[in-house]
Design an enzyme around this catalytic site. Structure first.
Site, short mmCIF file in Angstrom:
data_model
loop_
_atom_site.label_atom_id
_atom_site.label_comp_id
_atom_site.label_asym_id
_atom_site.label_seq_id
_atom_site.Cartn_x
_atom_site.Cartn_y
_atom_site.Cartn_z
N PRO A 1 45.05 29.29 40.29
CA PRO A 1 44.49 30.61 40.63
C PRO A 1 45.25 31.72 39.90
O PRO A 1 46.42 31.57 39.55
CB PRO A 1 44.71 30.71 42.14
CG PRO A 1 44.87 29.29 42.59
CD PRO A 1 45.54 28.58 41.45
N CYS A 2 44.56 32.81 39.68
CA CYS A 2 45.13 33.96 38.96
C CYS A 2 45.89 34.85 39.94
O CYS A 2 45.32 35.42 40.84
CB CYS A 2 43.96 34.72 38.32
SG CYS A 2 44.36 36.31 37.65
N GLN A 3 47.20 34.94 39.79
CA GLN A 3 48.02 35.80 40.66
C GLN A 3 48.90 36.69 39.80
O GLN A 3 49.38 36.28 38.75
CB GLN A 3 48.94 34.93 41.54
CG GLN A 3 48.20 34.03 42.51
CD GLN A 3 49.11 32.95 43.04
OE1 GLN A 3 49.59 32.11 42.30
NE2 GLN A 3 49.37 32.97 44.33
#
Length: 412
Positions: free
Chosen positions: A145-147
Site C-alpha cells: 500500500p502507498c503510505q
C-alpha cells in the site's frame, strides 16, 4: 536502386519497434540478411513489401506476443499476495511461487483452497523473517500500500521508512537479495506527496543495492484485460547485474465486457451463474432509467438533482456515478464494493451490480478459482487484485529478463 532497408528504415515503414523486428527475425516472420558490402544486418525491400501486403490484407491480425519459455525453473516470493491475481498470472507465465505472504485470513484461505501446494505465510509481514530464501529466490514481488514517509533528511534511507509497508517490502528484498524485485501500486503514487513518496522509495531501493528501471504505468486494457485499470510498476534490478529489463509490449486488440462475460477469445464458455450484490429499490429505480454506456447525466434533470444532491452543483464529470457499462466497451476499474454510490458498475441489460463470478471474469481470474469468505469479502478480494492476464504478461517480461541474466553468466 537500393534493394535493402536498414533496421531503422524497416521499423519506420512497418510501424513496429526494432525489438519486434528482431523477434520477427528469430520467429521467421521477417528475416534479416547481411548486406553484401557493409555486412550489416538489413532487410530485403521486396520481403518488407510482401509483409506489408500481408499486414494490410489482415490488419486485425495480432503480431505482438510477449510469450517466452523459461530456460530453467525460476522462483518467486510474493508479498501482500491478496487473493492471488498476480501470483496466478506469474504462474501462467512459467514462474514458480515458493511462498506467499498475506495478512487477510479470507484471502489466505482463498490461496490455500485453490493451490494446496503453495506455501501461504499468513500474518503480518513484520512478524516474518525471510532470510532462509537468501540467494534462493529469483524474484520478489509485492503490491505494497502507498503510505507517506517522514522526510527528516534530504536523502530518504531505509530507516526513515520504518513503520510503513514499503519498509517491509524493502527489508525483505534486502534479506532475500533476488535478481529482480517488482513493486506494483496505484497510479496515484506518481503524484503522492508531490512525487516525494515515489522518489523516497527509489532512493531506498538504491541504498539496498538496486537500480530502478524507469517507472511505467501499465494499462490493463493493453494486456488482454477487459477493464480500464492502471497499475504503476516499480522494477528494481540488483546492481551487480548488467542486463536490461524491458516492460511487456502492449497489444493492439482491446477486449470488451462481452469478451469478459460471454464465450469467446478470453473464455471458452459464458460466465457461470453466481451470487451477487443487489441495489436498494430506490437506486434501482434511478438506474433503470440509465442506458448502456450512460451515467447520471442521462437521467431527467430533476432526478439528477435528487440523486446527486450537492454534487450536482459542483460541476465535473463524476462519470462513475449511476454508470451502466455497455457490452462493447471495457469495464471501468472494479472497486472493492460493487454497489457503492461513487462507483456504480451496472450490468448492461439487468439493473444490478456484477455478480462475484462476473467480477472475477473482468479481472481475468479463471472460473475454477474460488474465493473464500462472505460475499463482501469475495468482492473485496477480487476488487483489490492485479488482473491475472496483466500478471501473466508482466511474468513473461520477468522470464525474458531472467533468461538473459542466466545466459550472461554462462555465455555459450
Amino acid at each position: 536502386m537500393n534493394k535493402y532497408l536498414s533496421l531503422s528504415e524497416t521499423s519506420e515503414l512497418v510501424g513496429k519497434s526494432k525489438a519486434t523486428l528482431r523477434r520477427w527475425d528469430k520467429e521467421g516472420i521477417l528475416k534479416a540478411v547481411r548486406e553484401p558490402v557493409s555486412n550489416y544486418r538489413v532487410y530485403k525491400k521486396k520481403d518488407v513489401e510482401t509483409l506489408l501486403g500481408k499486414l494490410f490484407e489482415d490488419v486485425e491480425e495480432e503480431t505482438i506476443s510477449n510469450f517466452v519459455e523459461p530456460n530453467q525453473d525460476y522462483s518467486v516470493l510474493e508479498l501482500f499476495a491478496g487473493a492471488g491475481g498476480l501470483a496466478v498470472g506469474l504462474e501462467k507465465s512459467g514462474l514458480k511461487c515458493v511462498a506467499l505472504n498475506e495478512i487477510d485470513k479470507w484471502a489466505c484461505n482463498t490461496l490455500r483452497q485453490n493451490r494446496p501446494n503453495w506455501n501461504v505465510l499468513e500474518g503480518d509481514i513484520k512478524d516474518f523473517n525471510f532470510s532462509e530464501y537468501k540467494n534462493k529466490v529469483d524474484v520478489v514481488t509485492g503490491g505494497f500500500p502507498c503510505q507517506a514517509f517522514s522526510y527528516a533528511g534530504k536523502k530518504l534511507g531505509l530507516k526513515d521508512a520504518r513503520g510503513t509497508l514499503f519498509y517491509e517490502f524493502a527489508r525483505v528484498v534486502q534479506e532475500v537479495s533476488p535478481a529482480i524485485c517488482i513493486g506494483e501500486n496505484v497510479r496515484g503514487l506518481l503524484s503522492h506527496e508531490k512525487g516525494k513518496t515515489l522518489q523516497g522509495m527509489i532512493s531506498i531501493l538504491d541504498e539496498i543495492g538496486y537500480n530502478i528501471v524507469p517507472i511505467q504505468v501499465l494499462k490493463a486494457i493493453n494486456y488482454k484485460v477487459p477493464q480500464k485499470r492502471e497499475r504503476l510498476i516499480l522494477v528494481g534490478i540488483r546492481k551487480d547485474i548488467n542486463v536490461k529489463y524491458k516492460y511487456p509490449d502492449p497489444y493492439k486488440k482491446i477486449y470488451n465486457l462481452s469478451d469478459a462475460l460471454k464465450k469467446g477469445e478470453l473464455f471458452n464458455k459464458n460466465v457461470p451463474k453466481s451470487e451477487g450484490a443487489k441495489y436498494p429499490e430506490s437506486k434501482k429505480k434511478v438506474l433503470d432509467l440509465v442506458p448502456p454506456k450512460g451515467y447520471w447525466r442521462d437521467l431527467p434533470v430533476e432526478i439528477q438533482k435528487e440523486y446527486m444532491g450537492g454534487s450536482f452543483f459542483l460541476g465535473g464529470g463524476k462519470t462513475g456515478m449511476a454508470r451502466r457499462i455497455g457490452w462493447d466497451e471495457p469495464s471501468l476499474t472494479l472497486t472493492c464494493s460493487p454497489a457503492q454510490k461513487q462507483t456504480e458498475r451496472c450490468h448492461p441489460d439487468e439493473t444490478r451490480p456484477f455478480t462475484v463470478r462476473e467480477y472475477a471474469r473482468v479481472q481475468t481470474f479463471p472460473d475454477e478459482w474460488k474465493f473464500n469468505g462472505s460475499m463482501a469479502q469475495q468482492y473485496k478480494q477480487i476488487g483489490n487484485a492485479v488482473p491475472v492476464n496483466l500478471g501473466r504478461e508482466l511474468g513473461y517480461s520477468i522470464v525474458a529478463f531472467l533468461n538473459d541474466y542466466y545466459n550472461s553468466l554462462n555465455p555459450k
